[in-house]
Design an enzyme around this catalytic site. Structure first.
Site, PDB file in Angstrom:
ATOM      1  N   TYR A 138      44.720  40.931  29.473  1.00 43.05           N
ATOM      2  CA  TYR A 138      44.478  42.088  28.361  1.00 43.05           C
ATOM      3  C   TYR A 138      44.897  40.946  26.928  1.00 43.05           C
ATOM      4  CZ  TYR A 138      42.604  45.413  31.405  1.00 43.05           C
ATOM      5  OH  TYR A 138      42.371  46.388  32.663  1.00 43.05           O
ATOM      6  N   LYS A 184      50.287  38.883  43.274  1.00 43.81           N
ATOM      7  CA  LYS A 184      49.561  38.513  43.972  1.00 43.81           C
ATOM      8  C   LYS A 184      49.846  36.899  44.373  1.00 43.81           C
ATOM      9  CE  LYS A 184      45.476  37.319  46.374  1.00 43.81           C
ATOM     10  NZ  LYS A 184      45.216  38.029  47.600  1.00 43.81           N
ATOM     11  N   ASP A 216      45.685  43.115  47.018  1.00 41.03           N
ATOM     12  CA  ASP A 216      44.707  43.402  48.282  1.00 41.03           C
ATOM     13  C   ASP A 216      45.368  44.580  49.324  1.00 41.03           C
ATOM     14  OD1 ASP A 216      46.303  41.161  49.622  1.00 41.03           O
ATOM     15  OD2 ASP A 216      44.037  39.937  49.998  1.00 41.03           O
ATOM     16  N   ASP A 240      45.378  48.553  36.437  1.00 40.03           N
ATOM     17  CA  ASP A 240      44.052  49.140  36.004  1.00 40.03           C
ATOM     18  C   ASP A 240      43.588  49.764  37.130  1.00 40.03           C
ATOM     19  OD1 ASP A 240      41.961  49.890  34.496  1.00 40.03           O
ATOM     20  OD2 ASP A 240      40.898  47.971  34.740  1.00 40.03           O
ATOM     21  N   ASP A 244      43.345  53.692  39.023  1.00 44.29           N
ATOM     22  CA  ASP A 244      42.112  54.300  39.148  1.00 44.29           C
ATOM     23  C   ASP A 244      42.234  55.354  40.441  1.00 44.29           C
ATOM     24  OD1 ASP A 244      41.147  54.485  36.513  1.00 44.29           O
ATOM     25  OD2 ASP A 244      39.881  53.932  37.390  1.00 44.29           O
TER      26      ASP A 244
HETATM   27  C1  IPM Z   1      42.126  52.412  31.204  1.00 41.90           C
HETATM   28  C2  IPM Z   1      41.267  51.829  31.533  1.00 41.90           C
HETATM   29  C3  IPM Z   1      41.089  50.596  30.068  1.00 41.90           C
HETATM   30  C4  IPM Z   1      41.380  49.988  30.256  1.00 41.90           C
HETATM   31  C5  IPM Z   1      39.275  50.646  29.484  1.00 41.90           C
HETATM   32  C6  IPM Z   1      38.833  52.025  28.684  1.00 41.90           C
HETATM   33  C7  IPM Z   1      39.548  48.838  28.520  1.00 41.90           C
HETATM   34  O1  IPM Z   1      40.224  51.012  32.038  1.00 41.90           O
HETATM   35  O2  IPM Z   1      42.732  53.134  29.910  1.00 41.90           O
HETATM   36  O3  IPM Z   1      42.706  52.293  32.581  1.00 41.90           O
HETATM   37  O4  IPM Z   1      41.435  48.625  31.217  1.00 41.90           O
HETATM   38  O5  IPM Z   1      42.761  49.811  30.195  1.00 41.90           O
HETATM   39 MG    MG Z   2      41.502  51.848  33.497  1.00 43.22          MG
END
Ligand code: IPM
Ligand code: MG
Length: 354
Positions: A138, A184, A216, A240, A244
């Site tokens: 990032y 990793k 993984d 990230d 999720d």
């Molecule tokens: C998050 C989102 C962001 C990230 C995107 C929107 C760039 O997915 O906050 O997790 O990757 O950090």
């Molecule tokens: Mg995200």
């Protein structure tokens, strides 16, 4: 105690859920020693369409001069990906918000909404992801050419040390017994440095167990035995992805909250879901991710564990009575975004009044 809270409504369902977060903050302002003042800090796709920037200077100034930022969600379907969302990166980098704190807690009352079989849920899911939030892929170092493209995954010792230290301090504060580091290190240099620092740092926390898991394998363990994790610390990209995956376990993405934090400085709190253009304007989005982000704001920025816990309790009580459509139950009333916020606010109000 006066606090200025900057508010960015954002795009899509952003304004709908942020309104409910503000509602909860106003209850706290009315019934506790806190006194909140709100300042608008517009950002995102709608703003970009109007004035050609997704983060006006004035908004950033407002944010910088506030005590914390409550943030909606960014992104519009008629804009190329990233045009709105990059405002989030500007804020994370601009304020050096190096911690991304993402709790993944399955409320008992939502157990049947978890997609895992009961045996995999075990004695429950209550994990906090501590994601590095300013380095790695990032950093935005690289290029995009016709025949090749490149992103540099860059970690510094200082960057690793501060996030890993935060994770251990967080675990200590929460009484967690174990900190899991996800990397990793069988391949990446960045992970080798990360792991070395994780081990060095663990020496300062002899009461906390540690473990290392490759990314993984971790994605498997997270659905095979999520009950065994407490604090999980990892880099930016891995964080990230696994946050999720984690959010899927708690009944709905709409339940996920987060804090983008620089301890002691202005930090940003946002639900982890996106702008959800498909349901925007319908008044059905789940505001709990935003309300639980308010809880994080209280605990991490305003040092108020107690009121944060009250917010949590209010959410849990409300979930027993009514729910938005994403977590609906045949036995309970299905509520709109606003009604869900009202119910939580009402629960909170009666506990704060006592
Ligand atoms: C998050 C989102 C962001 C990230 C995107 C929107 C760039 O997915 O906050 O997790 O990757 O950090
Ligand atoms: Mg995200």
């Amino acid at each position: 105690m006066k606090k200025i809270i900057s508010v960015c409504m954002g795009d899509g369902v952003g304004p709908e859920v942020v309104n409910e977060g503000v509602k909860v903050l106003k209850i706290i302002s009315d019934y506790t020693e806190f006194n909140f003042e709100f300042k608008d800090a517009p950002a995102g796709g709608e703003v970009w369409k109007k004035i050609g920037t997704n983060l006006p200077e004035k908004s950033f100034e407002t944010i910088q001069n506030s005590d914390a930022l409550l943030f909606g969600a960014l992104g519009l379907p008629d804009l190329p990906p990233g045009v709105a969302e990059s405002a989030i990166m500007k804020i994370r980098q601009g304020l050096d918000l190096y911690v991304n704190l993402r709790p993944v807690k399955l409320y008992d009352v939502l157990r049947e909404k978890c997609p895992l079989k009961d045996e995999f849920i075990g004695n429950g899911i209550d994990i906090t992801f501590v994601r590095e939030n300013t380095e790695g892929l990032y950093k935005n170092v690289g290029n995009l050419k016709e025949d090749s493209a490149q992103n540099l995954m860059l970690y510094t010792r200082n960057g690793c040390e501060r996030i890993i230290k935060f994770a251990f301090e967080f675990a200590k504060r929460k009484g967690h017994k174990i900190v899991t580091s996800v990397d990793k290190a069988n391949l990446l240099n960045t992970s080798k440095l990360w792991r070395k620092i994780f081990h060095e740092m663990s020496g300062n926390y002899s009461n906390i167990e540690t473990e290392d898991i490759f990314i993984d394998a971790f994605t498997q363990w997270l659905i095979r035995a999520p009950y065994r994790f407490q604090t999980v610390v990892t880099g930016n990209m891995f964080g990230d992805i696994i946050s999720d995956e984690g959010a899927f376990l708690i009944g709905s993405l709409g339940m996920g909250s987060s804090g983008n934090i620089h301890p002691g400085k202005v930090s940003m709190y946002e639900p982890i879901h996106g702008s959800a253009p498909d349901i925007a304007g319908k008044g059905i989005a789940n505001p709990i991710g935003t309300i639980l982000s308010v809880k994080l704001m209280l605990q991490e920025s305003f040092n108020s564990l107690e009121i944060g816990n009250e917010v949590d309790k209010a959410v849990e009580e409300a979930l027993n009575e009514g729910r938005t459509v994403d977590i609906k139950s045949a036995k309970l009333k299905t509520l709109s975004t606003e009604e869900m916020g009202d119910l939580i606010a009402e629960k909170l109000k009666s506990s704060l009044k006592k």
